[in-house]
Design an enzyme around this catalytic site. Structure first.
Site, PDB file in Angstrom:
ATOM      1  N   THR A   1     -23.592 -46.691 -12.739  1.00 55.27           N
ATOM      2  CA  THR A   1     -23.320 -46.888 -14.174  1.00 55.27           C
ATOM      3  C   THR A   1     -23.229 -48.362 -14.552  1.00 55.27           C
ATOM      4  OG1 THR A   1     -21.558 -46.614 -15.824  1.00 55.27           O
ATOM      5  CG2 THR A   1     -20.869 -46.607 -13.563  1.00 55.27           C
TER       6      THR A   1
ATOM      7  N   TYR B   1     -13.148 -45.558 -13.592  1.00 55.26           N
ATOM      8  CA  TYR B   1     -14.462 -44.915 -13.445  1.00 55.26           C
ATOM      9  C   TYR B   1     -15.473 -45.922 -12.872  1.00 55.26           C
ATOM     10  CZ  TYR B   1     -19.070 -43.189 -14.610  1.00 55.26           C
ATOM     11  OH  TYR B   1     -20.390 -42.825 -14.531  1.00 55.26           O
TER      12      TYR B   1
HETATM   13  N1  UFG Z   1     -17.887 -44.632 -30.375  1.00 52.55           N
HETATM   14  C1  UFG Z   1     -17.371 -44.595 -31.649  1.00 52.55           C
HETATM   15  N2  UFG Z   1     -16.902 -43.408 -32.119  1.00 52.55           N
HETATM   16  C2  UFG Z   1     -16.917 -42.261 -31.399  1.00 52.55           C
HETATM   17  C3  UFG Z   1     -17.447 -42.303 -30.074  1.00 52.55           C
HETATM   18  C4  UFG Z   1     -17.929 -43.513 -29.595  1.00 52.55           C
HETATM   19  O1  UFG Z   1     -17.330 -45.614 -32.346  1.00 52.55           O
HETATM   20  O2  UFG Z   1     -16.452 -41.228 -31.893  1.00 52.55           O
HETATM   21  C5  UFG Z   1     -18.431 -45.914 -29.847  1.00 52.55           C
HETATM   22  C6  UFG Z   1     -17.722 -46.395 -28.598  1.00 52.55           C
HETATM   23  O3  UFG Z   1     -16.587 -47.111 -28.918  1.00 52.55           O
HETATM   24  C7  UFG Z   1     -18.838 -47.223 -27.947  1.00 52.55           C
HETATM   25  C8  UFG Z   1     -20.129 -46.522 -28.386  1.00 52.55           C
HETATM   26  O4  UFG Z   1     -19.763 -45.709 -29.495  1.00 52.55           O
HETATM   27  O5  UFG Z   1     -18.835 -48.504 -28.503  1.00 52.55           O
HETATM   28  C9  UFG Z   1     -20.703 -45.626 -27.303  1.00 52.55           C
HETATM   29  O6  UFG Z   1     -19.673 -44.786 -26.810  1.00 52.55           O
HETATM   30  P1  UFG Z   1     -19.941 -43.579 -25.814  1.00 52.55           P
HETATM   31  O7  UFG Z   1     -18.618 -42.939 -25.571  1.00 52.55           O
HETATM   32  O8  UFG Z   1     -21.057 -42.740 -26.336  1.00 52.55           O
HETATM   33  O9  UFG Z   1     -20.480 -44.290 -24.522  1.00 52.55           O
HETATM   34  P2  UFG Z   1     -19.815 -45.446 -23.633  1.00 52.55           P
HETATM   35  O10 UFG Z   1     -20.622 -46.679 -23.897  1.00 52.55           O
HETATM   36  O11 UFG Z   1     -18.366 -45.571 -23.836  1.00 52.55           O
HETATM   37  O12 UFG Z   1     -19.971 -44.833 -22.179  1.00 52.55           O
HETATM   38  C10 UFG Z   1     -21.165 -44.804 -21.484  1.00 52.55           C
HETATM   39  C11 UFG Z   1     -21.096 -43.681 -20.453  1.00 52.55           C
HETATM   40  C12 UFG Z   1     -20.028 -43.966 -19.434  1.00 52.55           C
HETATM   41  C13 UFG Z   1     -20.246 -45.329 -18.850  1.00 52.55           C
HETATM   42  C14 UFG Z   1     -20.323 -46.359 -19.931  1.00 52.55           C
HETATM   43  C15 UFG Z   1     -20.627 -47.712 -19.389  1.00 52.55           C
HETATM   44  O13 UFG Z   1     -20.853 -42.447 -21.082  1.00 52.55           O
HETATM   45  O14 UFG Z   1     -20.079 -42.999 -18.428  1.00 52.55           O
HETATM   46  O15 UFG Z   1     -21.344 -46.028 -20.857  1.00 52.55           O
HETATM   47  O16 UFG Z   1     -19.921 -48.622 -20.136  1.00 52.55           O
HETATM   48  F1  UFG Z   1     -19.249 -45.658 -18.015  1.00 52.55           F
END
Ligand code: UFG
Length: 322
Positions: free
Chosen positions: A114, A138
């Site tokens: 990741t 994680y």
């Molecule tokens: N976000 C919002 N509102 C929401 C959900 C998400 O603003 O309701 C934002 C988050 O703050 C983030 C972006 O949208 O800035 C993407 O969020 P996700 O939860 O879709 O994905 P992440 O970037 O947090 O996570 C992904 C993978 C993880 C991994 C990570 C690496 O799902 O497994 O990238 O940083 F670890």
């Protein structure tokens, strides 16, 4: 025969389908704690916990040539609450799996890693030689698993490829399988929930980041592009006697607001957007430099953000009552 752990989950199921279409035989091992049995529409299925010693029964039953290891917990937020759960399942159980592979002389391994291994990198886009400084359990669990793989490879008769995914998104274009997390935490399915009326609005987690519109920037990569990279990585392990680590991203960053706008455009639905507090552990910007896998394996992503959202929307409409 390729053993796919976590093949009933989102990325594992898409890769299983792609392997099947490429002519490979597969056996999916999944304990269905997160996955869905009806996502395993191709190859064989065995209901086992990959971390259990009983897994040897699968190695006895099938002639396994290599393992693609998806089974893992992957919620950053949950990992902050329950770090031991992530250490045990993602790291310790993988060590057990490697031990069983040694016993049966299985020498090819692909890890779902990741972008979270990089933490908050200083330089964007991120290359594979960037310092690894995970900022949550994680990311740390994947970081130490990569280190264990490196040690295993140094012992000889074993090679691995670690694939560092950026933001996996989108779904199978035939809508046979898709993204279905419970609870859902990922941006695109949550925005599509708002579009379809399952949620009143979408919350943006922070609009005061140091980015052009203040919201976080991510690199969204279609799950079929990820699946294709696993096939190329497997072929690489079959043909070259070496291990490697690759980033998998589109190389283009989109802010949370841009993703929401794309969802509005694709779905032709309007919905309310509200700004909430920052979510703990979110880096401001994560964008991949994937030129290494392009040069080494000839992998190139095919799908852009619009195709990612469109495919996710088709799936979302299909499962709206689930
Ligand atoms: N976000 C919002 N509102 C929401 C959900 C998400 O603003 O309701 C934002 C988050 O703050 C983030 C972006 O949208 O800035 C993407 O969020 P996700 O939860 O879709 O994905 P992440 O970037 O947090 O996570 C992904 C993978 C993880 C991994 C990570 C690496 O799902 O497994 O990238 O940083 F670890």
């Amino acid at each position: 025969m390729i053993l796919i752990t976590g093949g009933a989950g989102y990325i594992g199921a898409h890769t299983n389908k792609a392997l099947h279409n490429a002519g490979y035989e597969t056996v999916v091992v999944d304990n269905l704690c997160k996955g869905y049995e009806n996502f395993v529409k191709w190859g064989n299925f065995e209901n086992y916990d990959f971390g259990s010693d009983d897994l040897r029964e699968v190695f006895e039953k099938y002639d396994i040539d290599g393992v693609i290891h998806f089974a893992a917990f992957s919620s950053v937020a949950e990992s902050v609450e329950m770090p031991q759960k992530y250490f045990k399942n993602n790291y310790r159980n993988t060590i057990n799996l490697l031990k069983i592979m040694r016993e049966y002389g299985v020498d090819k391994f692909i890890l779902s890693s990741t972008a979270a291994v990089y933490g908050n990198p200083e330089k964007i886009p991120i290359t594979e030689d960037t310092d690894l400084k995970p900022i949550n359990p994680y990311g740390h669990s994947k970081f130490i698993t990569e280190k264990a793989l490196q040690r295993e490879a140094e012992k000889g008769d074993f090679n691995y490829v670690s694939l560092r995914y950026f933001n996996a998104a989108g779904c199978d274009f035939d809508c046979e399988i898709g993204e279905l997390h419970d609870p859902e935490t990922h941006l695109i399915p949550l925005v599509l929930d708002a579009a379809i009326g399952k949620r009143d609005c979408i919350y943006i987690f922070g609009d005061d980041y140091d980015t052009p519109d203040g919201t976080c920037i991510r690199d969204y990569i279609h799950v079929n592009d990820l699946a294709d990279a696993h096939i190329k990585a497997y072929e690489y392990l079959c043909n070259e006697n070496e291990s490697n680590i690759f980033n998998l991203g589109n190389g283009e960053g989109y802010s949370v607001r841009e993703v929401i706008d794309m969802c509005k455009k694709v779905t032709k639905c309007d919905f309310e957007v509200k700004v909430d507090e920052r979510r703990e552990g979110d880096p401001a910007i994560l964008v991949a430099d994937s030129s290494k896998i392009n040069e080494k394996l000839g992998w190139k992503p095919k799908y852009d953000l619009e195709e990612i959202v469109s495919s996710a929307w088709e799936w979302h409409k299909k499962i709206k009552d689930v």
